[in-house]
Design a protein around this motif. Sequence first.
Motif, PDB file in Angstrom:
ATOM      1  N   THR A   1       0.818  -1.223   0.000  1.00 27.51           N
ATOM      2  CA  THR A   1       0.000   0.000   0.000  1.00 27.51           C
ATOM      3  C   THR A   1       0.845   1.263   0.000  1.00 27.51           C
ATOM      4  OG1 THR A   1      -0.148  -0.105   2.417  1.00 27.51           O
ATOM      5  CG2 THR A   1      -1.946  -1.122   1.149  1.00 27.51           C
ATOM      6  N   ASP A   2       2.128   1.150   0.312  1.00 24.70           N
ATOM      7  CA  ASP A   2       3.006   2.315   0.338  1.00 24.70           C
ATOM      8  C   ASP A   2       3.264   2.800  -1.095  1.00 24.70           C
ATOM      9  OD1 ASP A   2       6.186   3.209   0.181  1.00 24.70           O
ATOM     10  OD2 ASP A   2       5.102   4.035   1.894  1.00 24.70           O
TER      11      ASP A   2
ATOM     12  N   GLU B   1       6.687   1.996  -2.636  1.00 19.20           N
ATOM     13  CA  GLU B   1       6.886   0.590  -2.963  1.00 19.20           C
ATOM     14  C   GLU B   1       6.026   0.163  -4.152  1.00 19.20           C
ATOM     15  OE1 GLU B   1       6.817  -2.203   0.300  1.00 19.20           O
ATOM     16  OE2 GLU B   1       7.282  -0.589   1.718  1.00 19.20           O
ATOM     17  N   GLN B   2       4.918   0.859  -4.359  1.00 15.19           N
ATOM     18  CA  GLN B   2       4.050   0.539  -5.486  1.00 15.19           C
ATOM     19  C   GLN B   2       4.589   1.051  -6.823  1.00 15.19           C
ATOM     20  OE1 GLN B   2       0.268   2.325  -4.655  1.00 15.19           O
ATOM     21  NE2 GLN B   2      -0.438   0.649  -3.343  1.00 15.19           N
TER      22      GLN B   2
END
Length: 474
Positions: free
Chosen positions: A28-29, A32-33
């Motif tokens: 969800t970050d 990181e996505q």
Amino acid sequence: MNTLVRPLLAPELVARFAAIVGEKNAITDPAEQASYLVEERGLYHGRTPVVLRPATVDEVSAILTLAHDLATPVVPQGGNTGLVGGQIPLDGEIVLSLRRLDHIRDVDATSNTMTCEAGVVLAAAQEAAAAVDRFFPLSLGAEGSCTIGGNLATNAGGVAALAYGVARDAVLGLEVVLADGRVWHGLNKLKKDNTGYDLKDLFIGAEGTLGVITAAVLKLHPAPKTIETAFIGLTSVEAAVQLLSLAQELTGSAATSFELIGRRPVEFALHHMPGLRDPLAGAHPWYVLLELKSSAREPLRDKLESVLTRAFAQGLIEDATIAESIDQRHALWRLRELIVETQKFEGGSIKHDVSVPVGAVPEFIRQADAAVEALIPGARPVPFGHLGDGNIHYNVTQPAGADQQAYLAHWHAMNDCIHAVVQRLGGSISAEHGIGRLKRDDLARVKDPVALDLMRALKRTLDPKGILNPGKVV
């Protein structure tokens, strides 16, 4: 079928999806996505409430069961190497990344098959086949990062389609999770199975809009024992087409790759990539990269030299060199593979992945060149591709010194004029990259209306809530 797309997913619903794969595999970050949300060429930037990374078919099934119950749209994604935006969540959909389904379940040298999960990287599949003295022929520039699932979802082509066909031709069976979470267990090794409709072909090339491919039984071939590679200079595309016929006449099925390359893409590569050298002493308007392979230890060098000798005698070619070592062979292929990358250094590029009948390729290039010059004087065509199956990547680089954004504003006009040439010659606006979002509107204009109706009917039947990769293809 994009009406059910939701811009946001409530936190409690995100938590329900995350519970299926575990918190570590529910991203969800935003930082990181990021690698999941941008298409390779930067044309599409997506957004998502969560990237889910299942590791088993059961987890994929649970995700789609919940998504179906909640009418929550999902975008399946493999290695994120697609070039038409099909793998990007453009409207806030969940991303279903299949990279953790990366097991090779079975390699059966006796039946010449291999069963791979969707997240297996293409190069790893090739290596697994080679380890048992077999050959998996699908070969793409992105083979170090693209995945089997993505290759099948887009019906990838590549440099060996001349002899072995496209991705569809490499498949015997599939395992697919349907939109409602049910699993179709269609993995089999049978070359003959006449028990009704051949369902696997519904999902190959469907870009994840009808179901999510989670595994496949792939066909293997005897490993090549002899390989010969030549780089050939010619004066015209017509001569290249005649050379193709001659090569097939004299070598039969040994001719596995026949790549056409214009002079301009060669110049781009030589100019921008240190360490590359021009394979031939002089410049030529056109080139062919010809490769012969055989599973027997036969004198392919003699066959290749016979082709070149006859071609010289017929005035088809001006110069040629034959690779004398593995390193030289790799250098010739590296020049071919760097063509796409080096176009970036020349500014904006409007790209076309098209196909026409092989005999029509010279006329296509002639008409396309004229159309480009009429539309944007000074624009630079950069044609190359798989002449053996009529697939030309007709990319057009901006005029030297032009403003890149002003040039790219002509994207749709350029597409229209090139696609008009393709249609006149009985070709296809998408040879091997798929439709995705990039060509969806174009498809509606050029596809037979009855074919479109059938495609939409299949979509409604297999995905009645429209949750699988909405807004793509149809």
